[in-house]
Design a protein around this motif. Structure first.
Motif, PDB file in Angstrom:
ATOM      1  N   LEU A 190       0.793  -1.074   0.078  1.00 55.92           N
ATOM      2  CA  LEU A 190       0.148   0.080   0.006  1.00 55.92           C
ATOM      3  C   LEU A 190       0.970   1.344  -0.177  1.00 55.92           C
ATOM      4  N   PRO A 191       0.541   2.326  -0.553  1.00 51.45           N
ATOM      5  CA  PRO A 191       1.185   3.513  -0.617  1.00 51.45           C
ATOM      6  C   PRO A 191       1.024   4.233   0.730  1.00 51.45           C
ATOM      7  N   VAL A 192       1.926   5.076   0.987  1.00 51.33           N
ATOM      8  CA  VAL A 192       1.875   5.998   2.168  1.00 51.33           C
ATOM      9  C   VAL A 192       1.429   7.376   1.868  1.00 51.33           C
ATOM     10  N   SER A 193       0.481   7.743   2.312  1.00 52.31           N
ATOM     11  CA  SER A 193       0.117   9.112   1.960  1.00 52.31           C
ATOM     12  C   SER A 193       0.909  10.254   2.724  1.00 52.31           C
ATOM     13  N   GLU A 194       0.617  11.462   2.342  1.00 46.77           N
ATOM     14  CA  GLU A 194       1.288  12.366   3.051  1.00 46.77           C
ATOM     15  C   GLU A 194       0.250  12.597   4.461  1.00 46.77           C
ATOM     16  N   ARG A 195      -0.732  12.209   4.387  1.00 43.49           N
ATOM     17  CA  ARG A 195      -1.563  12.554   5.698  1.00 43.49           C
ATOM     18  C   ARG A 195      -1.318  11.401   6.518  1.00 43.49           C
ATOM     19  N   ALA A 196      -0.868  10.146   6.148  1.00 44.45           N
ATOM     20  CA  ALA A 196      -0.332   8.984   7.056  1.00 44.45           C
ATOM     21  C   ALA A 196       0.975   9.223   7.620  1.00 44.45           C
ATOM     22  N   TRP A 197       1.805   9.837   6.632  1.00 43.76           N
ATOM     23  CA  TRP A 197       3.209  10.146   6.995  1.00 43.76           C
ATOM     24  C   TRP A 197       3.327  11.211   8.085  1.00 43.76           C
ATOM     25  N   LYS A 198       2.296  12.202   7.961  1.00 41.57           N
ATOM     26  CA  LYS A 198       2.442  13.536   8.995  1.00 41.57           C
ATOM     27  C   LYS A 198       1.563  13.241  10.452  1.00 41.57           C
ATOM     28  N   MET A 199       1.111  11.886  10.368  1.00 41.04           N
ATOM     29  CA  MET A 199       0.249  11.640  11.703  1.00 41.04           C
ATOM     30  C   MET A 199       0.981  11.947  13.100  1.00 41.04           C
ATOM     31  N   PRO A 200       0.704  12.862  13.775  1.00 41.14           N
ATOM     32  CA  PRO A 200       1.091  12.650  15.211  1.00 41.14           C
ATOM     33  C   PRO A 200       1.317  11.479  15.974  1.00 41.14           C
ATOM     34  N   GLY A 201       1.540  11.728  17.333  1.00 36.98           N
ATOM     35  CA  GLY A 201       1.700  10.639  18.248  1.00 36.98           C
ATOM     36  C   GLY A 201       2.477   9.503  17.829  1.00 36.98           C
ATOM     37  N   SER A 202       2.268   8.215  18.093  1.00 37.54           N
ATOM     38  CA  SER A 202       3.057   7.058  17.792  1.00 37.54           C
ATOM     39  C   SER A 202       2.983   6.586  16.625  1.00 37.54           C
ATOM     40  N   ARG A 203       4.122   6.028  15.995  1.00 39.58           N
ATOM     41  CA  ARG A 203       4.207   5.866  14.520  1.00 39.58           C
ATOM     42  C   ARG A 203       4.965   4.708  14.571  1.00 39.58           C
ATOM     43  N   MET A 204       5.079   4.067  13.103  1.00 41.64           N
ATOM     44  CA  MET A 204       6.031   3.054  12.820  1.00 41.64           C
ATOM     45  C   MET A 204       7.122   3.747  11.815  1.00 41.64           C
ATOM     46  N   PHE A 205       7.119   4.908  11.520  1.00 45.34           N
ATOM     47  CA  PHE A 205       8.074   5.879  10.930  1.00 45.34           C
ATOM     48  C   PHE A 205       8.114   5.219   9.487  1.00 45.34           C
ATOM     49  N   ILE A 206       6.814   5.231   8.561  1.00 50.76           N
ATOM     50  CA  ILE A 206       6.993   4.866   7.217  1.00 50.76           C
ATOM     51  C   ILE A 206       6.742   6.366   6.470  1.00 50.76           C
ATOM     52  N   ASP A 207       6.970   6.299   5.178  1.00 49.20           N
ATOM     53  CA  ASP A 207       7.014   7.646   4.633  1.00 49.20           C
ATOM     54  C   ASP A 207       6.412   7.320   3.142  1.00 49.20           C
ATOM     55  N   PRO A 208       6.036   8.389   2.403  1.00 54.33           N
ATOM     56  CA  PRO A 208       5.751   8.447   0.980  1.00 54.33           C
ATOM     57  C   PRO A 208       6.440   7.816   0.113  1.00 54.33           C
ATOM     58  N   LYS A 209       7.864   7.519   0.263  1.00 56.05           N
ATOM     59  CA  LYS A 209       8.711   7.019  -0.621  1.00 56.05           C
ATOM     60  C   LYS A 209       8.476   5.536  -0.427  1.00 56.05           C
ATOM     61  N   MET A 210       7.739   4.677   0.594  1.00 52.24           N
ATOM     62  CA  MET A 210       7.648   3.438   0.624  1.00 52.24           C
ATOM     63  C   MET A 210       6.174   2.910   0.134  1.00 52.24           C
ATOM     64  N   LYS A 211       6.213   1.725  -0.128  1.00 56.02           N
ATOM     65  CA  LYS A 211       5.054   0.855  -0.482  1.00 56.02           C
ATOM     66  C   LYS A 211       5.025  -0.103   0.416  1.00 56.02           C
ATOM     67  N   VAL A 212       4.319  -0.189   1.494  1.00 54.30           N
ATOM     68  CA  VAL A 212       4.411  -1.315   2.853  1.00 54.30           C
ATOM     69  C   VAL A 212       3.352  -2.144   2.612  1.00 54.30           C
ATOM     70  N   PRO A 213       3.707  -3.422   2.593  1.00 58.95           N
ATOM     71  CA  PRO A 213       2.683  -4.798   2.669  1.00 58.95           C
ATOM     72  C   PRO A 213       1.679  -4.572   3.832  1.00 58.95           C
ATOM     73  N   VAL A 214       0.523  -4.943   3.563  1.00 53.71           N
ATOM     74  CA  VAL A 214      -0.620  -4.865   4.567  1.00 53.71           C
ATOM     75  C   VAL A 214      -0.299  -5.621   5.992  1.00 53.71           C
ATOM     76  N   GLU A 215       0.201  -6.733   5.653  1.00 54.51           N
ATOM     77  CA  GLU A 215       0.858  -7.159   7.037  1.00 54.51           C
ATOM     78  C   GLU A 215       1.817  -6.473   7.767  1.00 54.51           C
ATOM     79  N   ASP A 216       2.684  -5.994   7.402  1.00 54.28           N
ATOM     80  CA  ASP A 216       3.430  -4.993   7.952  1.00 54.28           C
ATOM     81  C   ASP A 216       2.794  -3.789   8.661  1.00 54.28           C
ATOM     82  N   LEU A 217       1.816  -3.235   7.875  1.00 55.55           N
ATOM     83  CA  LEU A 217       1.189  -2.357   8.383  1.00 55.55           C
ATOM     84  C   LEU A 217       0.340  -2.758   9.688  1.00 55.55           C
TER      85      LEU A 217
END
Length: 374
Positions: free
Chosen positions: A73-100
């Motif tokens: 799945l793509p990582v949107s700007e909205r997802a990337w800029k979410m405050p609080g706890s994160r797994m630190f993914i960014d828009p340059k990545m495409k991350v498998p659903v299982e990892d998300l």
């Protein structure tokens, strides 16, 4: 989930320990009984416990094959800029659903949560609508969602009772996926190594604990829904769910949850009254292709009673009379009333374990005559 309620008299019910939290609840999922609780209908902020509903919808999308675990799945700007706890993914990545999913559960990643919500709902806003629709469908009458991750927002509230419904249904409906909640560590390749440990301390303290989720905001305090499964010779695996909301620290929520679980397993004993699909009674049926209808439950009938009182259990079946066919398989027909020492414990709906079709014209006419004579 059966709408069963523990009705044991106060004099007989073990008194729960003092729990240092705003509200708490202990639910026996094996017996489908409330064992203890305080302020269970008081509105609270769920914080990251919100992600249990997000996971419910994601797991449902996996089951319906709307998405699959290996899909990137793509990582949107909205997802990337979410405050609080994160797994630190960014828009340059495409991350498998299982990892998300792992990032949402183990790291409580708000970025992973938004990426999943966008994939399943098409947008965060539509996903939140789906969350509220699902809450209503599950019977969570006092819950309102405003986002998929749990950050503080007006109207984003739930109750301990509603959270017990959600946790129980998550465990029952998605046994193939809830194993993610037992993961102690996870980190996606290329993200910080210091951000890899599950915040549920009980996973590291108690080998019988295998979930579920932590939550924390300033408004919510420290929250934990913990579930444990311990084996007992008479019923096999017995599962409890503890919900602690508004504790003062990470350590406090873990300690209070452990206290509740240990008390539940020792203060109450589980008694299996009937096996799954075992006929509790087989009453006579009129105007049916069969003479009797087998009444029972597709699940084992288990009751939790105060330790040492199992010998005092009594059962009574209440049902309509006469029973006139047809009956569909799974149709509610009667109730098993369980009491201990003369005090009601719970009511269990009984269903037809097999369909009973109508008899032919002659059979119905003969039974009509017999009923008239009776």
């Amino acid at each position: 989930m059966l709408a069963l309620m523990c009705l044991a008299a106060a004099a007989q019910t073990p008194q729960p320990p003092e729990i240092a939290a705003r509200s708490y609840l202990l639910w026996d999922t094996t017996a489908n009984q409330l064992l203890a609780g305080r302020e269970i209908d008081t509105p609270v902020e769920p914080a990251s416990l919100t992600k249990l509903m997000t996971a419910y919808l994601v797991f449902d999308a996996l089951r319906s094959k709307k998405i699959d675990l290996q899909q990137r799945l793509p990582v949107s700007e909205r997802a990337w800029k979410m405050p609080g706890s994160r797994m630190f993914i960014d828009p340059k990545m495409k991350v498998p659903v299982e990892d998300l999913i792992k990032g949402m559960i183990v790291q409580s990643g708000n970025d992973a949560t938004v990426a999943l919500a966008e994939a399943v709902g098409g947008s965060v806003e539509r996903f939140v609508e789906l969350m509220n629709e699902q809450a209503k469908a599950l019977g969570m009458k006092s819950t309102g969602y405003r986002n998929p991750e749990g950050l503080t927002a007006p109207g984003h509230t739930t109750t301990a009772r509603d959270l017990s419904i959600l946790a129980t249904r998550l465990l029952q409906d998605f046994p193939d996926y809830v194993g993610y909640y037992a993961l102690k560590k996870y980190r996606y390749e290329g993200t910080p190594t210091a951000n890899d440990t599950n915040r549920n301390m009980l996973l590291f303290r108690d080998p019988t604990v295998d979930g579920l989720k932590t939550g924390h905001t300033e408004a919510a305090g420290y929250c934990l829904i913990a579930t444990a499964r311990r084996d007992f010779p008479n019923v096999g695996g017995r599962r409890l769910v503890s919900i602690v909301l508004g504790a003062s620290s990470e350590n406090a929520r873990a300690n209070e949850s452990q206290k509740l679980l240990n008390w539940g397993y020792t203060a109450f004993e589980a008694v299996k009254l009937f096996d799954a699909n075992q006929a509790v009674v087989s009453p006579e049926v009129w105007k049916g292709a069969q003479n009797v209808v087998k009444l029972g439950r597709p699940q084992a009938v288990v009751v939790a009673v105060p330790a040492g009182t199992a010998s005092r259990l009594q059962t009574q079946v209440v049902r309509p009379d006469p029973l006139v066919a047809p009956f569909a398989k799974g149709q509610a027909v009667g109730t098993l009333k369980v009491s201990a020492g003369g005090q009601p414990v719970l009511d269990v709906p009984l269903v037809a374990l097999e369909a009973v079709e109508q008899a032919g014209v002659l059979g119905r006419a003969w039974d009509a005559l017999r009923l008239w004579i009776k």
